[in-house]
Design an enzyme around this catalytic site. Structure first.
Site, mmCIF file in Angstrom:
data_model
loop_
_atom_site.group_PDB
_atom_site.id
_atom_site.type_symbol
_atom_site.label_atom_id
_atom_site.label_comp_id
_atom_site.label_asym_id
_atom_site.label_seq_id
_atom_site.Cartn_x
_atom_site.Cartn_y
_atom_site.Cartn_z
ATOM 1 N N ASP A 136 6.840 69.736 30.942
ATOM 2 C CA ASP A 136 6.230 68.552 30.348
ATOM 3 C C ASP A 136 6.419 67.302 31.705
ATOM 4 O O ASP A 136 7.486 67.364 31.962
ATOM 5 C CB ASP A 136 6.933 68.030 29.201
ATOM 6 C CG ASP A 136 6.391 66.745 28.674
ATOM 7 O OD1 ASP A 136 5.258 66.624 28.310
ATOM 8 O OD2 ASP A 136 6.894 65.856 28.524
ATOM 9 N N GLU B 136 2.729 70.400 34.004
ATOM 10 C CA GLU B 136 1.975 69.315 33.762
ATOM 11 C C GLU B 136 2.263 68.168 34.847
ATOM 12 O O GLU B 136 3.427 67.342 34.513
ATOM 13 C CB GLU B 136 2.126 68.777 32.191
ATOM 14 C CG GLU B 136 1.288 67.621 31.987
ATOM 15 C CD GLU B 136 1.687 66.824 30.696
ATOM 16 O OE1 GLU B 136 1.030 66.153 29.929
ATOM 17 O OE2 GLU B 136 3.195 66.649 30.564
#
Length: 574
Positions: A220, A293
């Site tokens: 993330d 990401e």
């Protein structure tokens, strides 16, 4: 926008023989947002046992691997992205035994479980932070602390840095008598990756879950992990203004040159990949994978794959389409973005295609409900890895949620005038399984977010029975991905005027497949002979959508393919 036409030009994607292809290189990845997938215990929130119950559905639609948004122990200030215990399951989602059952059932069905890994921060309720705030020697420098500066007798944060969730990146901690850094919510203090002990502790988290049976991680918010190093006095520079934004609380008010995309970030990704390689050697079996990401420049993204000597992410998410395609984009724009990735991707790497996720407006709402099949067609017939966010295969759309009912902290920290621009709640509503109570998601009286009002029309049960539903078109496209041409074939891209995008997948000794999408509302007649070489005079319809006047297995002449408004088809040579 540059308009170009590629006449049968093969892009630089040379794929190995089938025997050498790893499972993930042509895999179908599916994102599950656990709170909204399936509730097994009637509390209105999805959970691990709900996912386990519905794994056969993932098998039905041909999913290779599914990544779960965080299910770890959390006070839920940011719905699990504020992790308090990185090696435990939050009771809201179940127990470690439930996780083990999920892994076991997934293994039976040959579906791989990928976990969300949140390296940038923990919760302020994490034991590490509690000990750091108390000044314990072992944990003192696990987070980024600063005593601030005194201006006119008033203590202020050390820099002007603004949080993604609005307001200062710095919050005062009374116990420590210092500010701590948080690039996101104040309950999400940033870890200090300039401390080798933090790096090793987070690597140990990767090892723990892989040994538990996970097949990798989606990492993330990677660009935020490092800030620029402090100077010799322990201070950081202020970030420069973005003169186009006038709200001083808004994240985009500043240009984040000192708090994102620092060079050490890539080195950390490479170190995480080393851990995965070590675990592959230790445990054997199929490859474990890293998905990253990062909303950043294309040039930087390509370095996420590696730098020639160090390996990086297997799948750095390709957000070119997600971030840049809009309702008015034409065929030239789509083609340009496909080329951006394919032409810049390092040799030997694998492309991936992302059109949706839990942070972005749904395809049908963002690009139009009558383009859902077209977008799924692109995702599933372009080379490499397809990535689908739960519900996009059904054509789920954004659900309006009022200011009073909004729960997303990114929106809640704004105001009634701004929240709709910031909220992610509309794309996170419960999955629509059937036309029964709460769309078959839960038997609770109230679900954690409201359901879409269209769930009696848009749901798995109903769409299974409609030949050209979004779900059944998706399943046909997925089945087609097993063809050698779709696994290994070269790619030629041809925008045929502003309204029609076509691309051909070809492989020596195999049928060629041509995806053709009419983006807009005019009837179009296209001559595929004029843009692609080595195709048969006649072509066969392999997949059609509900806009088509033709049916599967019909034939057409390559030099005169008629397209209805918003029609999307796959043709094959004969």
């Amino acid at each position: 926008m540059v308009k170009f036409l590629v006449l049968g030009c093969l892009l630089a994607l040379v794929l190995p023989t089938l025997a050498e292809v790893g499972w993930w290189k042509t895999g179908q990845f599916y994102q599950i947002y656990p709170r909204s997938f399936k509730d097994s215990d009637g509390n209105g929130v999805g959970d691990l046992n709900g996912i386990t119950q519905q794994l056969p559905y993932l098998k039905e639609i041909g999913i290779t691997a599914t990544w779960l948004s965080p299910v770890f122990t959390s006070p839920m200030a940011d719905f699990g992205y504020d992790v308090a215990d990185l090696k435990a399951i939050d009771p809201l989602f179940g127990t470690m035994e439930d996780f083990d059952s999920l892994i076991a059932r997934a293994k039976e069905l040959d579906i791989k479980i990928i976990l969300d890994f949140v390296p940038n921060h923990t919760s302020d309720e994490c034991d590490w932070f509690i000990r750091s705030a108390a000044g314990e020697e072992e944990y003192k420098d696990f987070y980024v602390w600063h005593t601030g500066k005194v201006v006119n007798g008033i203590r202020q944060p050390p820099t002007n840095w603004i949080s993604v969730f609005r307001g200062s990146m710095w919050t005062w901690n009374e116990q420590r008598q210092a500010y701590y850094l948080h690039q996101f919510h104040a309950k999400q203090p940033d870890l200090n990756y300039r401390n080798p002990k933090v790096v090793e502790a987070m690597k140990d988290v990767l090892r723990f879950w892989i040994r538990k049976g996970a097949y990798g991680f989606r990492i993330d918010a990677v660009p935020h992990v490092f800030e620029v190093p402090a100077d010799s006095d322990g201070n950081w520079p202020d970030e420069p203004r973005n003169e186009d934004v006038h709200d001083p609380e808004d994240y985009t008010y500043l240009n984040h040159v000192y708090t994102t995309d620092q060079p050490e970030t890539l080195e950390l990704v490479y170190e995480f990949r080393d851990v995965i390689e070590e675990l592959d050697a230790e445990l054997g079996g199929d490859d474990r994978v890293l998905l990253t990401e990062a909303y950043t420049s294309l040039e930087t993204l390509m370095l996420y794959y590696g730098n020639g000597s160090d390996k990086g992410a297997h799948i750095p998410f390709n957000f070119e389409m997600l971030a840049n395609i809009n309702f008015n984009s034409d065929a030239y724009h789509y083609a340009e973005l496909i080329h951006n990735w394919m032409d810049n991707m390092p040799e030997g790497q694998v492309a991936n295609w992302v059109f949706g996720n839990h942070d972005s407006s749904r395809i049908g709402s963002r690009l139009g409900a009558d383009r859902i099949d077209a977008i799924n067609m692109l995702t599933l017939t372009l080379p490499g890895v397809s990535i689908t966010y739960q519900g996009e295969e059904l054509g789920m759309t954004d659900v309006f949620i009022s200011w009073e009912d909004t729960v997303d902290p990114q929106a809640c920290q704004s105001n009634e005038q701004e929240f709709e621009r910031l909220t992610r709640d509309p794309v996170r509503t419960p999955f629509q399984w059937s036309d029964e109570q709460n769309a078959g998601f839960s038997n609770a009286s109230v679900t954690w977010l409201p359901l879409s009002s269209d769930y009696k029309l848009v749901n798995v049960k109903r769409e299974r029975g409609i030949a050209l539903s979004h779900l059944n078109v998706y399943k046909q496209l997925r089945a087609l991905r097993d063809e050698p041409t779709l696994k290994q074939g070269d790619l030629s891209v041809a925008p045929i005027g502003p309204n029609v995008l076509a691309f051909k997948r070809s492989l020596a000794g195999q049928k060629s497949y041509i995806t053709v999408v009419n983006i807009n509302d005019d009837v179009e007649s296209v001559n595929l002979d004029s843009v692609f070489t080595s195709i048969s005079t006649q072509l066969q319809y392999v997949v059609v959508n509900d806009k088509s006047s033709r049916r599967k297995n019909d034939l057409t002449y390559a030099n005169s393919v008629l397209l209805m408004p918003k029609e999307a088809i796959v043709l094959s040579t004969v």
